[in-house]
Design an enzyme around this catalytic site. Structure first.
Site, mmCIF file in Angstrom:
data_model
loop_
_atom_site.group_PDB
_atom_site.id
_atom_site.type_symbol
_atom_site.label_atom_id
_atom_site.label_comp_id
_atom_site.label_asym_id
_atom_site.label_seq_id
_atom_site.Cartn_x
_atom_site.Cartn_y
_atom_site.Cartn_z
ATOM 1 N N GLY A 12 -59.340 -23.657 -0.523
ATOM 2 C CA GLY A 12 -58.611 -24.595 0.333
ATOM 3 C C GLY A 12 -57.633 -23.847 1.208
ATOM 4 O O GLY A 12 -57.790 -22.653 1.462
ATOM 5 N N CYS A 13 -56.627 -24.529 1.641
ATOM 6 C CA CYS A 13 -55.618 -23.938 2.519
ATOM 7 C C CYS A 13 -54.932 -22.766 1.828
ATOM 8 O O CYS A 13 -54.502 -22.880 0.685
ATOM 9 C CB CYS A 13 -54.593 -25.009 2.897
ATOM 10 S SG CYS A 13 -53.251 -24.378 3.912
ATOM 11 N N PHE A 14 -54.819 -21.665 2.524
ATOM 12 C CA PHE A 14 -54.215 -20.491 1.900
ATOM 13 C C PHE A 14 -52.737 -20.671 1.594
ATOM 14 O O PHE A 14 -52.194 -19.992 0.733
ATOM 15 C CB PHE A 14 -54.465 -19.199 2.675
ATOM 16 C CG PHE A 14 -54.316 -19.219 4.169
ATOM 17 C CD1 PHE A 14 -53.360 -19.961 4.836
ATOM 18 C CD2 PHE A 14 -55.179 -18.439 4.939
ATOM 19 C CE1 PHE A 14 -53.250 -19.934 6.216
ATOM 20 C CE2 PHE A 14 -55.079 -18.402 6.318
ATOM 21 C CZ PHE A 14 -54.100 -19.155 6.962
ATOM 22 N N TRP A 15 -52.067 -21.620 2.237
ATOM 23 C CA TRP A 15 -50.645 -21.857 1.934
ATOM 24 C C TRP A 15 -50.461 -22.267 0.481
ATOM 25 O O TRP A 15 -49.496 -21.879 -0.163
ATOM 26 C CB TRP A 15 -50.064 -22.934 2.825
ATOM 27 C CG TRP A 15 -50.104 -22.659 4.297
ATOM 28 C CD1 TRP A 15 -50.266 -21.460 4.929
ATOM 29 C CD2 TRP A 15 -49.970 -23.641 5.326
ATOM 30 N NE1 TRP A 15 -50.243 -21.640 6.275
ATOM 31 C CE2 TRP A 15 -50.059 -22.966 6.560
ATOM 32 C CE3 TRP A 15 -49.784 -25.021 5.324
ATOM 33 C CZ2 TRP A 15 -49.963 -23.615 7.779
ATOM 34 C CZ3 TRP A 15 -49.684 -25.678 6.544
ATOM 35 C CH2 TRP A 15 -49.772 -24.972 7.759
#
Length: 179
Positions: A12-15
C-alpha cells in the site's frame, strides 16, 4: 555477522509502512521509494499512473542482531492486507500491491515459509496474494515523501489511515518498539 540487512516491502502507501518501521526496534533507517517497474528514474506522478510497473515500497535497513528478517515480515503482514490484490483500503492500482522484494535466496525462502505458515493457520481468512520478487533497482521517492507521517501527522490521510496502522503496531508489537 552482517551489521545490517535490507528488506524491501510494498504493502500500500509507503507512508504507512514507513511510519511503522520507523518505530521498530532494530530498524536503522527506512526510505520510501519505488521498485519493480520498467521506467528508469520514476517520479511519484509516473508511478501513480499504474503504468510504470513500479510499486510504492519502503527499503528497511535493520540490525539482524536486534531484529531478524522474519520479525520484519511479521510486522509487515500484521499492518497491511496481504489478501487484497493491487489495493489497500481506498488506495487501488498496481503500485499498491503486496510484495516482498527479496535480496537473496535466504530472504525468499523465509518469506515463502512464513506465507505457507500464515495460509495454513488461516490467519487472514482468504488466500494471501503477496508476491515474492527479486529485488531490482530502488529509486528513492521525492524528499517530501520521506518521513511524511512524522512531518504531517494532522494531514487527513495520515490521521485516518496511517495513525490506525501505527496504533495497531504499537498495541500488537509493544515488545518491538524502539526504546
Amino acid at each position: 555477522m552482517a551489521t545490517s540487512e535490507i528488506a524491501t516491502l510494498g504493502g500500500g502507501c509507503f507512508w504507512c509502512l514507513e511510519a511503522v518501521f520507523d518505530e521498530m526496534e532494530g530498524v536503522l533507517s527506512v526510505e520510501s521509494g519505488y521498485m519493480g517497474g520498467h521506467v528508469p528514474n520514476p517520479d511519484y506522478h509516473t508511478v501513480c499512473t499504474g503504468r510504470s510497473g513500479h510499486v510504492e515500497v519502503v527499503q528497511v535497513t535493520f540490525d539482524p542482531a536486534v531484529a531478524i528478517f522474519r520479525d520484519i515480515l511479521e510486522v509487515f503482514f500484521a499492518i497491511h492486507d496481504p489478501t487484497s490484490f493491487d489495493r489497500q483500503g481506498n488506495d487501488s492500482g498496481p503500485q499498491y500491491r503486496s510484495v516482498i522484494f527479496y535480496h537473496d535466496e535466504v530472504q525468499r525462502d523465509e518469506a515463502e515459509q512464513l506465507i505457507v505458515e500464515l495460509a495454513r493457520e488461516g490467519a487472514f481468512g482468504r488466500p494471501i496474494v503477496t508476491e515474492l520478487r527479486p529485488a531490482s533497482a530502488f529509486y528513492i521517492a521525492e524528499d517530501y515523501h520521506q518521513e511524511y507521517f512524522q512531518n504531517n501527522p494532522e494531514q487527513p490521510y495520515c490521521a485516518f489511515v496511517v495513525s490506525p496502522k501505527l496504533r495497531k503496531f504499537r498495541e500488537k508489537f509493544a515488545y518491538r518498539l524502539r526504546h
